[in-house]
Design a protein around this motif. Structure first.
Motif, short mmCIF file in Angstrom:
data_model
loop_
_atom_site.label_atom_id
_atom_site.label_comp_id
_atom_site.label_asym_id
_atom_site.label_seq_id
_atom_site.Cartn_x
_atom_site.Cartn_y
_atom_site.Cartn_z
N MET A 99 -78.33 44.61 84.57
CA MET A 99 -78.70 45.98 84.92
C MET A 99 -77.51 46.94 84.78
SD MET A 99 -81.09 45.71 88.30
CE MET A 99 -82.50 44.60 88.40
N LEU A 100 -76.38 46.53 85.30
CA LEU A 100 -75.20 47.40 85.24
C LEU A 100 -74.76 47.63 83.80
CD1 LEU A 100 -73.05 46.15 88.27
CD2 LEU A 100 -74.88 47.86 88.21
N GLN A 101 -74.83 46.59 82.98
CA GLN A 101 -74.48 46.75 81.57
C GLN A 101 -75.41 47.74 80.88
OE1 GLN A 101 -74.47 43.98 83.27
NE2 GLN A 101 -72.68 42.75 82.74
N ALA A 102 -76.71 47.67 81.24
CA ALA A 102 -77.68 48.60 80.64
C ALA A 102 -77.36 50.04 81.01
CB ALA A 102 -79.09 48.23 81.08
N LEU A 103 -76.98 50.26 82.26
CA LEU A 103 -76.61 51.61 82.67
C LEU A 103 -75.32 52.05 81.98
CD1 LEU A 103 -77.32 51.64 86.52
CD2 LEU A 103 -78.85 52.17 84.63
N ALA B 33 -76.04 53.20 78.53
CA ALA B 33 -76.75 54.47 78.48
C ALA B 33 -75.80 55.65 78.62
CB ALA B 33 -77.81 54.52 79.58
N GLY B 34 -74.62 55.42 79.17
CA GLY B 34 -73.63 56.48 79.30
C GLY B 34 -74.06 57.58 80.26
N GLU B 35 -73.53 58.78 80.04
CA GLU B 35 -73.81 59.90 80.94
C GLU B 35 -75.27 60.35 80.89
OE1 GLU B 35 -71.11 63.05 80.24
OE2 GLU B 35 -69.32 61.88 80.77
N ARG B 36 -75.95 60.00 79.82
CA ARG B 36 -77.38 60.37 79.71
C ARG B 36 -78.18 59.67 80.80
NH1 ARG B 36 -81.57 57.65 77.46
NH2 ARG B 36 -83.40 58.87 76.80
N GLY B 37 -77.77 58.46 81.17
CA GLY B 37 -78.50 57.70 82.17
C GLY B 37 -79.79 57.12 81.63
N VAL B 38 -80.54 56.48 82.51
CA VAL B 38 -81.78 55.82 82.09
C VAL B 38 -82.75 55.84 83.26
CG1 VAL B 38 -80.88 53.54 82.73
CG2 VAL B 38 -82.70 53.72 81.02
N THR B 39 -84.02 55.97 82.98
CA THR B 39 -85.03 56.01 84.04
C THR B 39 -85.50 54.60 84.38
OG1 THR B 39 -86.91 56.16 82.53
CG2 THR B 39 -85.84 58.24 83.18
N LEU B 40 -86.15 54.48 85.53
CA LEU B 40 -86.74 53.19 85.90
C LEU B 40 -87.80 52.77 84.90
CD1 LEU B 40 -87.16 53.30 89.79
CD2 LEU B 40 -85.52 51.98 88.46
N ASP B 41 -88.58 53.75 84.39
CA ASP B 41 -89.61 53.42 83.39
C ASP B 41 -88.97 52.80 82.15
OD1 ASP B 41 -91.63 54.35 85.00
OD2 ASP B 41 -91.66 56.37 84.09
#
Length: 358
Positions: free
Chosen positions: A42-46, A49-57
């Motif tokens: 999970m942390l690697q995925a975030l 994604a960088g500063e754009r971030g990522v939603t739960l969906d």
């Protein structure tokens, strides 16, 4: 008199202190939630994604985690400052970046989880008994040291990664100190896997190495020396220094002990210093390299070292710890040795104490 640094956490307001107390109370919960987010990606995925971030969906759509797991774990990470959320998009915070990119954080985390975590449940009983009763969670041994080569995975890999990460950074820096007096006969007590002995033999082609450790550890060191074609310049001395009848070979120009004495209680350290003093040649010296929590430049190092001590209680010996430097000096002086010099800032957090006969 040795100059030491006082461990000085910032002063707290009453409300902040209450919050810190809750962090301690829920510490084990946060530890496991953060570990899940880290080890399951999970942390690697975030981070990706960088500063754009990522939603739960978006995270759920990857099929790697359920929405329930995502919400539960990331919310715990949020409470610990590992991640942040802005406009419904999750991002990695600075602490999270440390977890996925900082080697010392990774090594410490794996060591606590794989080696110590279950055993620390027995800390109270271990303190009362003076025995490492938490070690039963890894195997049936009276102390961890004869068992290192036989520890189950992942505890074995995490133990050696922890040990080597702290010690290996120091060896290149201290070899000039070791050979400053041109010792011809050098004894490595607590030789472990032989890494220091290999480095010392490579540094000076004339030196004769004497390795002292438990038979199980010397077998590993012997194989490492042989692989480097250095076996002919080394002598192995299987010894259990907890045995009161144990003696050491004499006539040593230099005795080296690195992260060794912290494996023992004070009474045992006193006896080891006495044997070391007895085995020195006329102008022989003793070099002790260890991690003293009172000689750290930064509080973060002192914090890590202080909180390594319970490992020694619950898992290793039942009566040892990370010591203050003055403890070693006091015990060495009782054995007829005197402190010549002290050098700090070696590797991550090591200091080097040089002794000679008084």
């Amino acid at each position: 008199m040795l100059e030491t640094k006082r461990f000085s956490p910032p002063k707290q307001r009453a409300f902040d202190a209450r919050f810190e107390a809750q962090k301690i109370a829920f510490g084990p919960v946060v530890f496991h939630c953060v570990r899940y987010a880290w080890k399951r990606g999970m942390l690697q995925a975030l981070g990706e994604a960088g500063e754009r971030g990522v939603t739960l969906d978006e995270l759920e759509a990857s099929g790697r985690w359920s929405r329930y797991a995502l919400k539960l774990v990331l919310e715990s990470c949020l409470s610990a400052g590992v991640v942040l959320i802005e406009g419904g998009r999750w991002q990695l915070d600075k602490t999270g970046f440390c977890l996925i990119s900082d080697d010392i954080t990774r090594v410490n985390y794996d060591f606590i989880h794989d080696v110590c975590y279950r055993g620390l449940f027995e800390l109270e009983r271990s303190l009362d008994a003076g025995k490492p009763l938490g070690l039963m969670h890894l195997g049936d041994w009276s102390s961890i040291y004869p068992a290192l080569a036989d520890l189950p995975e992942p505890a074995k890999s995490s133990w050696f990664a922890f040990d080597h990460h702290y010690s290996d950074t120091s060896f290149p820096d201290i070899l000039p100190d070791v050979f400053a007096t041109a010792p011809r006969r050098l004894m490595d007590i607590g030789a472990n896997t032989g890494k220091f002995s290999v480095a010392a033999l490579g540094y000076d082609a004339r030196v004769e190495l004497h390795l002292v450790d438990l038979p199980q550890q010397l077998a590993v060191a012997d194989a490492n020396l042989a692989s480097q074609s250095l076996r002919g310049r080394a002598q192995l001395h299987p010894r259990n220094l907890l045995d009161a009848a144990t003696t050491l070979p004499g006539g040593m120009d230099m005795v080296w002990m690195s992260q060794f004495l912290s494996c023992f209680g004070e009474a045992e350290i006193a006896r080891i210093f006495q044997r070391v003093a007895d085995c020195l040649a006329d102008n022989g010296q003793v070099l002790v390299m260890d991690t003293f929590w009172d000689r750290q430049r930064y509080d973060i190092a002192a914090y890590c070292l202080i909180n390594t001590s319970p490992y020694f209680t619950a898992m290793a010996s039942g009566n040892s710890k990370v010591y203050e430097s003055a403890d070693y000096v006091r015990l060495a002086e009782a054995a007829g040795l005197r402190l010549l010099t002290a050098r700090d800032g070696i590797g991550y957090c090591h200091s080097l104490l040089r002794f000679a006969r008084a």
